[in-house]
Write an enzyme that holds these catalytic residues in place. Structure first.
Site, short mmCIF file in Angstrom:
data_model
loop_
_atom_site.label_atom_id
_atom_site.label_comp_id
_atom_site.label_asym_id
_atom_site.label_seq_id
_atom_site.Cartn_x
_atom_site.Cartn_y
_atom_site.Cartn_z
N PRO A 1 18.31 -27.33 -24.67
CA PRO A 1 18.09 -27.36 -23.25
C PRO A 1 19.05 -26.99 -22.23
CG PRO A 1 17.82 -29.47 -24.22
CD PRO A 1 18.87 -28.83 -25.12
N THR A 2 18.65 -26.61 -20.95
CA THR A 2 19.49 -26.62 -19.97
C THR A 2 19.49 -27.97 -19.16
OG1 THR A 2 20.06 -25.13 -18.07
CG2 THR A 2 17.71 -25.84 -18.32
N ASN A 3 20.12 -27.72 -18.06
CA ASN A 3 20.08 -29.24 -17.48
C ASN A 3 19.01 -29.83 -16.80
OD1 ASN A 3 22.77 -28.40 -16.93
ND2 ASN A 3 23.36 -29.16 -15.07
N TRP B 1 29.20 -33.33 -4.00
CA TRP B 1 30.48 -33.21 -4.49
C TRP B 1 30.88 -31.74 -4.90
CZ3 TRP B 1 30.08 -36.79 -9.42
CH2 TRP B 1 29.90 -38.00 -9.00
N ARG C 1 23.64 -23.79 -11.48
CA ARG C 1 23.02 -24.19 -12.47
C ARG C 1 21.50 -24.06 -12.69
NH1 ARG C 1 27.56 -25.22 -13.15
NH2 ARG C 1 28.72 -27.09 -13.51
N ASP D 1 33.94 -29.15 -9.73
CA ASP D 1 32.89 -28.20 -9.87
C ASP D 1 32.22 -28.26 -11.00
OD1 ASP D 1 32.61 -27.55 -7.00
OD2 ASP D 1 33.83 -25.96 -7.42
N HIS E 1 23.37 -37.23 -13.09
CA HIS E 1 23.30 -35.69 -13.05
C HIS E 1 23.34 -35.42 -11.58
CE1 HIS E 1 22.80 -35.58 -17.40
NE2 HIS E 1 23.70 -34.78 -17.41
N TYR F 1 31.13 -34.19 -25.24
CA TYR F 1 29.77 -34.32 -25.60
C TYR F 1 29.46 -32.93 -26.20
CZ TYR F 1 24.86 -34.29 -24.18
OH TYR F 1 23.50 -34.35 -24.17
N SER G 1 22.45 -29.17 -26.06
CA SER G 1 22.73 -29.08 -24.41
C SER G 1 23.32 -27.83 -24.15
CB SER G 1 23.44 -30.31 -24.09
OG SER G 1 24.11 -29.76 -22.78
N SER G 2 23.09 -27.15 -23.21
CA SER G 2 23.63 -25.73 -22.67
C SER G 2 25.24 -25.93 -22.90
CB SER G 2 22.99 -25.37 -21.60
OG SER G 2 23.28 -26.16 -20.35
N CYS G 3 25.85 -27.16 -22.55
CA CYS G 3 27.32 -27.25 -22.28
C CYS G 3 27.95 -26.99 -23.68
CB CYS G 3 27.57 -28.63 -21.77
SG CYS G 3 27.42 -29.76 -22.91
N LYS H 1 27.59 -32.33 -30.04
CA LYS H 1 26.18 -31.60 -29.89
C LYS H 1 26.38 -30.29 -30.96
CE LYS H 1 23.43 -34.14 -27.74
NZ LYS H 1 22.44 -34.75 -28.42
O1 GFB Z 1 24.75 -32.19 -12.89
P1 GFB Z 1 26.18 -32.55 -12.91
O2 GFB Z 1 27.00 -33.89 -12.91
O3 GFB Z 1 27.06 -31.98 -14.40
O4 GFB Z 1 26.74 -31.59 -11.83
P2 GFB Z 1 27.10 -30.31 -15.03
C1 GFB Z 1 26.59 -30.47 -11.61
C2 GFB Z 1 27.33 -29.84 -10.30
O5 GFB Z 1 26.77 -30.36 -9.06
C3 GFB Z 1 28.70 -29.93 -10.26
C4 GFB Z 1 27.94 -30.94 -8.24
O6 GFB Z 1 29.29 -28.70 -9.69
C5 GFB Z 1 29.08 -30.98 -9.36
O7 GFB Z 1 30.06 -31.19 -8.58
N1 GFB Z 1 27.39 -31.84 -7.69
C6 GFB Z 1 27.19 -31.97 -6.26
C7 GFB Z 1 27.17 -33.17 -8.06
N2 GFB Z 1 26.95 -33.11 -5.74
C8 GFB Z 1 26.82 -33.88 -6.92
C9 GFB Z 1 26.53 -35.40 -7.01
O8 GFB Z 1 26.33 -36.25 -6.02
N3 GFB Z 1 26.58 -35.80 -8.40
C10 GFB Z 1 26.85 -34.95 -9.31
N4 GFB Z 1 26.85 -35.44 -10.91
N5 GFB Z 1 27.07 -33.74 -9.26
C11 GFB Z 1 26.84 -31.85 -17.47
C12 GFB Z 1 27.76 -32.28 -18.37
O9 GFB Z 1 27.39 -30.89 -16.70
O10 GFB Z 1 25.50 -31.09 -17.61
C13 GFB Z 1 26.61 -32.84 -19.21
O11 GFB Z 1 28.56 -33.02 -17.83
C14 GFB Z 1 25.63 -32.24 -19.63
O12 GFB Z 1 27.50 -33.20 -20.49
C15 GFB Z 1 24.80 -31.77 -18.43
O13 GFB Z 1 25.74 -31.12 -20.45
C16 GFB Z 1 23.47 -30.79 -18.82
O14 GFB Z 1 25.98 -29.49 -15.10
O15 GFB Z 1 28.49 -29.94 -14.62
#
Ligand code: GFB
Length: 311
Positions: A160-162, A199, A206, A266, A176, A133, A104-106, A137
């Site tokens: 991979p990215t998101n 959120w 991203r 964030d 996500h 995580y 993962s890109s994280c 990885k």
């Molecule tokens: O996709 P996400 O949950 O994970 O959140 P990460 C990405 C961004 O979207 C954050 C915002 O800044 C969240 O605050 N966001 C806005 C929301 N609204 C929402 C919502 O309704 N739900 C969610 N979930 N987010 C993940 C890692 O990080 O990326 C994993 O935690 C993995 O380990 C994955 O690597 C690819 O992009 O921040």
């Protein structure tokens, strides 16, 4: 070729199954979680010894969005570490000559240069919300690198990215951002609600890759005679979460108000992969974000209607 896809019921594994359905020379070896528990070392070793795949893609993982990662760090570290260790060590013990491990890109530092090249691995502290995580990885990709170096097996990794696409998880707290927004806007539109809450601040950036593009990149990498040990897989472009939110609202047809809940994290400010290594080899993502979100909204409604939606 007998190919084992670990995690074929997950979003990535299912995309790999769709991708390899087009390859007549490939026989897929697939085991559900009930048939093979990847956290059970003895069971994994027995499977490899009996099935004897020619290659494996490790797409099995415990995954989740920012809140799930932050809430369950022990589960994210333990499950992913054990899955990686069992899948790689078991493959090596059974003489599997080729393996592609998915990360993962994280894995890259929170404040890595943008876009993030493969070389910035382990050059700084990780983003705290997904450190567990990421540590698992990183251990997995290092295992692949070390088995290749020490034992001469062709084990390599892709980061991979998101990701998003059919078969995603739509849990409102644990998923996500992209699937969460699709569901929130769909439910608000259907119920005639005027407001949806997203959120954070909307300012983080991203990069999003459709899972069918990832599956195609995996097939491309698995065909290379001398693949890079570690390679990024992304589109090379990113958007702010606010831009993503507006795009998803438009695709769904939600015309109400978007409210930002800044008590939610964030996460990392930006996470854009440098994809020059992969594009230099001749691979590029096909689907734009707008096309991919439209396709995913269609599969969301299909999964909802069929009663197969996860989350
Ligand atoms: O996709 P996400 O949950 O994970 O959140 P990460 C990405 C961004 O979207 C954050 C915002 O800044 C969240 O605050 N966001 C806005 C929301 N609204 C929402 C919502 O309704 N739900 C969610 N979930 N987010 C993940 C890692 O990080 O990326 C994993 O935690 C993995 O380990 C994955 O690597 C690819 O992009 O921040």
């Amino acid at each position: 070729m007998k190919l084992f896809i670990a995690g074929h019921h997950g979003m990535v594994g299912a995309a790999l199954v769709r991708r390899y359905a087009r390859e007549p020379g490939v026989t897929l070896l697939l085991r559900s979680r009930r048939e093979l528990d990847l956290t059970n070392q003895a069971a994994v070793e027995a499977f490899y010894a009996e099935a004897r795949p020619d290659a494996a893609i490790i797409a099995a993982a415990k995954v989740g969005g920012i809140q799930a990662n932050h809430t369950y760090p022990a589960d994210f570290l333990y499950d992913n570490l054990v899955i990686a260790a069992n899948c790689l060590h078991g493959a090596y013990r059974a003489g599997v000559p080729r393996l592609l491990f998915l990360g993962s890109s994280c894995i890259y530092p929170k404040l890595a240069p943008q876009p993030m090249p493969e070389g910035c691995l382990l050059t700084g502290p990780l983003e705290p919300t997904n450190e567990a995580y990421a540590v698992a990885k990183i251990a997995g990709l290092k295992l692949a690198e070390y088995y290749r170096r020490q034992h001469g097996v062709l084990y390599h990794s892709a980061m991979p990215t998101n990701l998003y696409g059919p078969g995603d998880h739509y849990h409102l707290q644990h998923s996500h951002v992209l699937p969460a927004l699709l569901r929130k806007f769909h439910e608000a539109k259907t119920a005639g609600r005027a407001e949806v809450t997203a959120w954070g601040t909307g300012t983080p950036r991203r990069e999003f890759l459709h899972v069918d593009d990832l599956a195609d990149a995996c097939a491309f990498l698995l065909d290379l005679a001398d693949p890079p040990g570690l390679i990024n897989v992304g589109t090379g472009t990113d958007v702010t979460i606010r831009e993503l939110t507006e795009l998803v609202a438009t695709v769904v047809g939600f015309t109400g108000r978007i409210v930002w809940d800044s008590t939610k994290p964030d996460g990392t400010p930006r996470k854009l992969l440098d994809v020059s290594r992969l594009s230099g080899l001749g691979w590029r993502a096909r689907l734009s974000l707008a096309e991919g979100v439209a396709l995913t909204y269609r599969s969301y409604r299909d999964e909802l209607a069929a009663g197969t939606l996860r989350g």
